[in-house]
Design a protein around this motif. Structure first.
Motif, PDB file in Angstrom:
ATOM      1  N   ILE A 164       0.850  -1.145   0.089  1.00 51.36           N
ATOM      2  CA  ILE A 164       0.033   0.066  -0.007  1.00 51.36           C
ATOM      3  C   ILE A 164       0.659   1.365  -0.038  1.00 51.36           C
ATOM      4  CG2 ILE A 164      -1.740   1.238   1.286  1.00 51.36           C
ATOM      5  CD1 ILE A 164      -2.758  -1.479   0.009  1.00 51.36           C
ATOM      6  N   THR A 165       0.587   2.155  -0.894  1.00 53.57           N
ATOM      7  CA  THR A 165       1.411   3.358  -1.061  1.00 53.57           C
ATOM      8  C   THR A 165       0.470   4.698  -1.113  1.00 53.57           C
ATOM      9  OG1 THR A 165       1.202   3.022  -3.552  1.00 53.57           O
ATOM     10  CG2 THR A 165       3.384   2.520  -2.201  1.00 53.57           C
ATOM     11  N   PRO A 166      -0.221   4.778   0.429  1.00 51.00           N
ATOM     12  CA  PRO A 166      -1.024   5.880   0.441  1.00 51.00           C
ATOM     13  C   PRO A 166      -0.981   7.396  -0.135  1.00 51.00           C
ATOM     14  CG  PRO A 166       0.092   5.152   2.409  1.00 51.00           C
ATOM     15  CD  PRO A 166       0.754   4.406   1.596  1.00 51.00           C
ATOM     16  N   ALA A 167       0.367   7.527  -0.751  1.00 48.21           N
ATOM     17  CA  ALA A 167       0.473   8.956  -1.371  1.00 48.21           C
ATOM     18  C   ALA A 167       0.525   8.748  -2.701  1.00 48.21           C
ATOM     19  CB  ALA A 167       1.600   9.771  -0.977  1.00 48.21           C
ATOM     20  N   HIS A 168       0.217   7.483  -3.334  1.00 44.38           N
ATOM     21  CA  HIS A 168       0.219   7.281  -4.704  1.00 44.38           C
ATOM     22  C   HIS A 168      -0.840   7.236  -5.419  1.00 44.38           C
ATOM     23  CE1 HIS A 168       2.208   5.776  -8.287  1.00 44.38           C
ATOM     24  NE2 HIS A 168       1.431   4.718  -8.578  1.00 44.38           N
ATOM     25  N   ASP A 169      -1.871   6.680  -4.993  1.00 43.91           N
ATOM     26  CA  ASP A 169      -3.158   6.691  -5.976  1.00 43.91           C
ATOM     27  C   ASP A 169      -4.474   6.712  -5.132  1.00 43.91           C
ATOM     28  OD1 ASP A 169      -4.004   4.237  -5.164  1.00 43.91           O
ATOM     29  OD2 ASP A 169      -3.497   3.197  -7.014  1.00 43.91           O
ATOM     30  N   VAL A 170      -5.661   6.954  -5.383  1.00 40.97           N
ATOM     31  CA  VAL A 170      -6.780   7.162  -4.755  1.00 40.97           C
ATOM     32  C   VAL A 170      -7.032   6.035  -3.819  1.00 40.97           C
ATOM     33  CG1 VAL A 170      -9.212   7.554  -4.859  1.00 40.97           C
ATOM     34  CG2 VAL A 170      -7.758   8.873  -6.223  1.00 40.97           C
ATOM     35  N   ASN A 171      -7.176   4.842  -4.519  1.00 41.51           N
ATOM     36  CA  ASN A 171      -7.399   3.506  -3.645  1.00 41.51           C
ATOM     37  C   ASN A 171      -6.549   3.506  -2.529  1.00 41.51           C
ATOM     38  OD1 ASN A 171      -9.447   2.888  -5.590  1.00 41.51           O
ATOM     39  ND2 ASN A 171      -8.233   2.015  -6.840  1.00 41.51           N
ATOM     40  N   ASP A 172      -5.038   3.515  -2.659  1.00 44.00           N
ATOM     41  CA  ASP A 172      -4.060   3.527  -1.702  1.00 44.00           C
ATOM     42  C   ASP A 172      -4.388   4.268  -0.633  1.00 44.00           C
ATOM     43  OD1 ASP A 172      -3.219   1.258  -2.926  1.00 44.00           O
ATOM     44  OD2 ASP A 172      -1.313   1.796  -3.377  1.00 44.00           O
ATOM     45  N   TYR A 173      -4.716   5.641  -1.220  1.00 41.90           N
ATOM     46  CA  TYR A 173      -4.965   6.721  -0.203  1.00 41.90           C
ATOM     47  C   TYR A 173      -5.913   6.504   0.959  1.00 41.90           C
ATOM     48  CZ  TYR A 173      -6.402  11.085   1.595  1.00 41.90           C
ATOM     49  OH  TYR A 173      -6.795  12.364   2.412  1.00 41.90           O
ATOM     50  N   ASP A 174      -7.046   6.013   0.348  1.00 43.18           N
ATOM     51  CA  ASP A 174      -8.313   5.454   1.166  1.00 43.18           C
ATOM     52  C   ASP A 174      -7.883   4.411   2.260  1.00 43.18           C
ATOM     53  OD1 ASP A 174      -9.948   7.162  -0.217  1.00 43.18           O
ATOM     54  OD2 ASP A 174     -10.790   5.837  -1.319  1.00 43.18           O
ATOM     55  N   ILE A 175      -7.287   3.361   1.649  1.00 41.79           N
ATOM     56  CA  ILE A 175      -6.868   2.384   2.792  1.00 41.79           C
ATOM     57  C   ILE A 175      -5.827   2.912   3.722  1.00 41.79           C
ATOM     58  CG2 ILE A 175      -5.402   0.239   2.883  1.00 41.79           C
ATOM     59  CD1 ILE A 175      -6.622  -0.473   0.105  1.00 41.79           C
ATOM     60  N   GLY A 176      -4.836   3.755   3.201  1.00 43.48           N
ATOM     61  CA  GLY A 176      -3.919   4.262   4.279  1.00 43.48           C
ATOM     62  C   GLY A 176      -4.589   5.258   5.125  1.00 43.48           C
ATOM     63  N   LYS A 177      -5.266   6.195   4.911  1.00 44.94           N
ATOM     64  CA  LYS A 177      -6.192   6.997   5.687  1.00 44.94           C
ATOM     65  C   LYS A 177      -6.904   6.355   6.769  1.00 44.94           C
ATOM     66  CE  LYS A 177      -8.715  11.302   5.568  1.00 44.94           C
ATOM     67  NZ  LYS A 177      -9.375  12.166   4.874  1.00 44.94           N
ATOM     68  N   ARG A 178      -7.476   5.129   6.286  1.00 43.54           N
ATOM     69  CA  ARG A 178      -8.381   4.342   7.047  1.00 43.54           C
ATOM     70  C   ARG A 178      -7.427   3.480   8.339  1.00 43.54           C
ATOM     71  NH1 ARG A 178     -11.553   1.721   3.337  1.00 43.54           N
ATOM     72  NH2 ARG A 178      -9.765   0.029   3.013  1.00 43.54           N
ATOM     73  N   VAL A 179      -6.499   3.045   7.878  1.00 44.02           N
ATOM     74  CA  VAL A 179      -5.281   2.365   8.802  1.00 44.02           C
ATOM     75  C   VAL A 179      -4.233   2.967   9.491  1.00 44.02           C
ATOM     76  CG1 VAL A 179      -6.052   0.083   7.949  1.00 44.02           C
ATOM     77  CG2 VAL A 179      -4.120   1.334   7.186  1.00 44.02           C
ATOM     78  N   GLY A 180      -4.483   4.701   9.138  1.00 39.73           N
ATOM     79  CA  GLY A 180      -3.529   5.562   9.765  1.00 39.73           C
ATOM     80  C   GLY A 180      -2.059   5.390   9.216  1.00 39.73           C
ATOM     81  N   LEU A 181      -1.646   5.125   7.999  1.00 40.29           N
ATOM     82  CA  LEU A 181      -0.292   5.087   7.500  1.00 40.29           C
ATOM     83  C   LEU A 181       0.052   6.590   7.000  1.00 40.29           C
ATOM     84  CD1 LEU A 181      -0.781   1.966   4.964  1.00 40.29           C
ATOM     85  CD2 LEU A 181       0.355   2.091   7.085  1.00 40.29           C
ATOM     86  N   GLU A 182       1.497   6.590   7.081  1.00 46.66           N
ATOM     87  CA  GLU A 182       1.702   7.968   7.105  1.00 46.66           C
ATOM     88  C   GLU A 182       1.960   7.966   5.572  1.00 46.66           C
ATOM     89  OE1 GLU A 182       6.115  10.281   7.731  1.00 46.66           O
ATOM     90  OE2 GLU A 182       5.872   8.226   8.463  1.00 46.66           O
ATOM     91  N   MET A 183       1.619   9.206   4.915  1.00 48.51           N
ATOM     92  CA  MET A 183       1.753   9.591   3.509  1.00 48.51           C
ATOM     93  C   MET A 183       3.126  10.281   3.234  1.00 48.51           C
ATOM     94  SD  MET A 183      -1.442   9.257   2.427  1.00 48.51           S
ATOM     95  CE  MET A 183      -2.952   8.871   3.629  1.00 48.51           C
ATOM     96  N   ILE A 184       3.954   9.363   2.440  1.00 51.34           N
ATOM     97  CA  ILE A 184       5.329   9.940   2.031  1.00 51.34           C
ATOM     98  C   ILE A 184       5.490  10.119   0.949  1.00 51.34           C
ATOM     99  CG2 ILE A 184       7.602   9.250   2.228  1.00 51.34           C
ATOM    100  CD1 ILE A 184       6.858   7.026   4.422  1.00 51.34           C
TER     101      ILE A 184
END
Length: 80
Positions: A1-21
């Motif tokens: 999961i790369t939350p700063a990369h695309d919309v789907n990963d962003y949603d997952i990252g935000k939900r589980v509290g991953l840092e946006m790098i």
């Protein structure tokens, strides 16, 4: 999961509290967050990363695939 990369990963990252790098500069080169690949053009860094993974025997499988890559209408540049 790369939350700063695309919309789907962003949603997952935000939900589980991953840092946006963010590892990319506006000119497409990689910034200091990219470690050993900092300062490299994104296309060159991808090729080097793959070579490094192969050298460390981290690649499980290599196969051709088709990928839709968004491009600018005006200039045809790849949109990251």
């Amino acid at each position: 999961i790369t939350p700063a990369h695309d919309v789907n990963d962003y949603d997952i990252g935000k939900r589980v509290g991953l840092e946006m790098i963010n590892i990319m500069n506006k000119d497409g080169s990689l910034n200091s967050n990219a470690g050993a690949y900092a300062g490299m053009d994104r296309f060159d860094a991808r090729k080097q990363l793959w070579k490094d993974m192969e050298a460390r025997e981290l690649v499980l499988k290599k196969e051709p695939y088709k990928n839709r890559v968004p491009r600018s209408q005006r200039g045809g540049e790849v949109i990251e």
